[in-house]
Design an enzyme around this catalytic site. Structure first.
Site, PDB file in Angstrom:
ATOM      1  N   CYS A 140      -0.652   4.180   2.187  1.00  0.00           N
ATOM      2  CA  CYS A 140      -0.453   3.882   3.717  1.00  0.00           C
ATOM      3  C   CYS A 140       0.980   4.359   3.944  1.00  0.00           C
ATOM      4  CB  CYS A 140      -0.809   2.639   4.132  1.00  0.00           C
ATOM      5  SG  CYS A 140      -2.304   1.929   3.277  1.00  0.00           S
ATOM      6  N   ASP A 141       1.835   3.858   3.229  1.00  0.00           N
ATOM      7  CA  ASP A 141       3.272   3.717   3.738  1.00  0.00           C
ATOM      8  C   ASP A 141       4.316   4.564   2.961  1.00  0.00           C
ATOM      9  OD1 ASP A 141       2.397   1.564   5.588  1.00  0.00           O
ATOM     10  OD2 ASP A 141       2.874   0.051   4.062  1.00  0.00           O
ATOM     11  N   CYS A 175       0.889  -1.290  -0.054  1.00  0.00           N
ATOM     12  CA  CYS A 175      -0.088  -0.008  -0.037  1.00  0.00           C
ATOM     13  C   CYS A 175       0.886   1.175   0.003  1.00  0.00           C
ATOM     14  CB  CYS A 175      -0.901  -0.125   1.273  1.00  0.00           C
ATOM     15  SG  CYS A 175      -2.101   1.294   1.127  1.00  0.00           S
TER      16      CYS A 175
END
Length: 250
Positions: free
Chosen positions: A24-25, A21
């Site tokens: 997300c990261d 992701c």
């Protein structure tokens, strides 16, 4: 996708530079101003590669075929981004790390020439294989061509009354934990409203009916069940009638 060093545990770099992701990261300090790689050839891969250019020094877009399946608009965005280098007909065969135990690079192979080379990257993001877990439904709910559950826009209602869908099974675009949690809350509230609208609850009578001016109603109430519903009696008399005659003071 699995290859040496891609998983968890000893010798693996999952969550140590490898992620599924980018949204997300990707903004983590680990990836800032570092070369990164994305594996995939669809719209998600194009979107994530473009997103990562905000943080990484360079982004390699690795695809096993010689053409993308992504939409033309998404392809053009990636191809026209000067920080993205596209590696067609290429696969990753191994991930290796640094002395700190973090991802340091990949061994990639050109499928056509069969040549293997090192690609130094500090981050690798998988953008392939996003398949919603809806096989168990077996045609019971309406699905999109990509097997996501169809829900009413802005709601979690499905094609079957009383069935509500939340999270990644109905969300093709965002697929984030926070959006899944939010839609889960929506589904719970809609389910509660559905039950409230369809459930017919029997009128309940207090197990004790007490009136300060009537000593008789202060006696212990005996509750009995009749025909599956609760019938409450006070000294053999109907509790509803007795309570009406001797209302409980507020």
């Amino acid at each position: 996708m699995t290859f040496k060093g891609a998983g968890e545990g000893d010798g693996g770099y999952w969550n140590k530079g490898i992620s599924a992701c980018a949204v997300c990261d990707g903004a983590a300090p680990l990836f800032r101003k570092k070369p990164l790689a994305v594996i995939g050839g669809g719209d998600s891969a194009m979107e994530e590669a473009n997103f990562l250019t905000k943080y990484g020094s360079k982004v390699y877009l690795i695809h096993r075929r010689d053409e993308f399946r992504a939409s033309k608009i998404m392809q053009n965005r990636a191809m026209n981004n000067p920080k993205i280098e596209i590696l067609y007909s290429t696969i990753a065969e191994e991930a290796y790390g640094s002395e700190k135990g973090l991802l340091a690079g990949l061994k990639i192979r050109d499928i056509k020439s069969d040549k293997v080379r090192d690609l130094e990257v500090s981050g690798l993001f998988f953008a392939i294989g996003h398949e919603p877990a809806t096989k168990f439904l077996d045609g019971q709910l309406e699905l999109t061509d990509e097997k996501y559950i169809v829900t009413t826009p802005g709601e979690t209602t499905t094609s079957v009354e009383g069935v509500f869908a939340a999270g990644d099974v109905q969300d093709k675009k965002w697929r984030q934990a926070v959006t899944a949690a939010g839609s889960g809350c929506m589904a719970a509230l809609q389910a509660e409203h559905f039950l409230a609208a369809h459930e017919q609850l029997p009128d309940r009578v207090p197990e004790r009916a007490i009136a300060e001016d009537d000593a008789e109603t202060a006696k212990v109430v005996e509750a009995t069940e009749k025909s599956g519903t609760e019938a409450v009696t006070i000294n053999g008399e109907n509790a509803a009638e007795k309570a009406a005659q001797h209302p409980v003071p507020s």
